[in-house]
Design a protein around this motif. Sequence first.
Motif, short mmCIF file in Angstrom:
data_model
loop_
_atom_site.label_atom_id
_atom_site.label_comp_id
_atom_site.label_asym_id
_atom_site.label_seq_id
_atom_site.Cartn_x
_atom_site.Cartn_y
_atom_site.Cartn_z
N THR A 1 0.80 -1.23 0.00
CA THR A 1 0.00 0.00 0.00
C THR A 1 0.83 1.28 0.00
O THR A 1 0.27 2.37 -0.04
N ILE A 2 2.16 1.15 0.05
CA ILE A 2 3.00 2.34 0.00
C ILE A 2 4.08 2.22 -1.07
O ILE A 2 4.46 1.13 -1.47
N MET A 3 4.54 3.38 -1.52
CA MET A 3 5.70 3.48 -2.41
C MET A 3 6.75 4.25 -1.61
O MET A 3 6.54 5.42 -1.26
N LEU A 4 7.86 3.60 -1.29
CA LEU A 4 8.91 4.19 -0.46
C LEU A 4 9.94 4.87 -1.36
O LEU A 4 10.53 4.23 -2.22
N ILE A 5 10.14 6.17 -1.15
CA ILE A 5 11.09 6.96 -1.93
C ILE A 5 12.23 7.39 -1.01
O ILE A 5 12.02 8.14 -0.05
N ASP B 1 -0.48 8.53 -9.66
CA ASP B 1 -1.71 7.91 -10.17
C ASP B 1 -1.77 6.44 -9.78
O ASP B 1 -2.20 5.59 -10.53
N THR B 2 -1.34 6.16 -8.58
CA THR B 2 -1.30 4.80 -8.08
C THR B 2 -2.09 4.73 -6.77
O THR B 2 -2.29 5.75 -6.12
N ALA B 3 -2.51 3.56 -6.40
CA ALA B 3 -3.24 3.38 -5.15
C ALA B 3 -2.30 3.41 -3.95
O ALA B 3 -2.74 3.50 -2.81
N ARG B 4 -0.98 3.33 -4.21
CA ARG B 4 -0.02 3.33 -3.12
C ARG B 4 0.25 4.74 -2.62
O ARG B 4 0.38 5.68 -3.40
N ILE C 1 4.23 21.14 -4.39
CA ILE C 1 4.26 21.15 -5.86
C ILE C 1 3.15 20.32 -6.48
O ILE C 1 2.53 20.74 -7.45
N THR C 2 2.88 19.14 -5.91
CA THR C 2 1.89 18.24 -6.52
C THR C 2 0.49 18.39 -5.95
O THR C 2 -0.48 17.99 -6.60
N GLY C 3 0.38 18.89 -4.73
CA GLY C 3 -0.91 18.96 -4.07
C GLY C 3 -1.40 17.62 -3.56
O GLY C 3 -2.52 17.50 -3.08
N LYS C 4 -0.54 16.61 -3.63
CA LYS C 4 -0.91 15.26 -3.20
C LYS C 4 -0.46 15.02 -1.76
O LYS C 4 0.55 15.56 -1.31
N ASP C 5 -1.20 14.18 -1.06
CA ASP C 5 -0.85 13.82 0.31
C ASP C 5 0.26 12.77 0.28
O ASP C 5 0.36 11.98 -0.65
N ALA C 6 1.09 12.77 1.30
CA ALA C 6 2.19 11.82 1.43
C ALA C 6 2.62 11.83 2.89
O ALA C 6 2.00 12.50 3.73
N ALA C 7 3.68 11.08 3.20
CA ALA C 7 4.21 11.03 4.57
C ALA C 7 5.69 10.71 4.50
O ALA C 7 6.24 10.57 3.40
#
Length: 119
Positions: free
Chosen positions: A20-24, A56-59, A81-87
């Motif tokens: 469920t996550i993408m780790l960067i 554009d992913t569910a992760r 920059i993206t307006g997307k939520d993250a952590a």
Amino acid sequence: MADSRDLKPQAILDGLKDGTIMLIDVREPAEFGNERIHGALLNPLSTFEPDAIPTDTARKIIFQCGSGKRSRMALDKFMAITGKDAAHLEGGIGSWKAAGFPFVKINPATGQVVDNGHY
């Protein structure tokens, strides 16, 4: 009061296990090459490109660094920059290793890859 964007190692491990996550990882390539968390993708803060991260992913996007400072900077920049939520991983890979979770590293004496387990 804890910030909901500051995630503990266990939450990251659970997300990696269930996909469920993408780790960067926002550390530099040499740091990433010396040790990394399984499945982490590299996007160094020095050349950070928030728009290059697929949203554009569910992760959920989770940033990680060595101690949590750079990953928090990347998180703030990414969201602005993206307006997307993250952590991000609170305490970075240091807190991950302290929790006893698996990672890959290079043995400096031999140059061999040491894989201490998968999640």
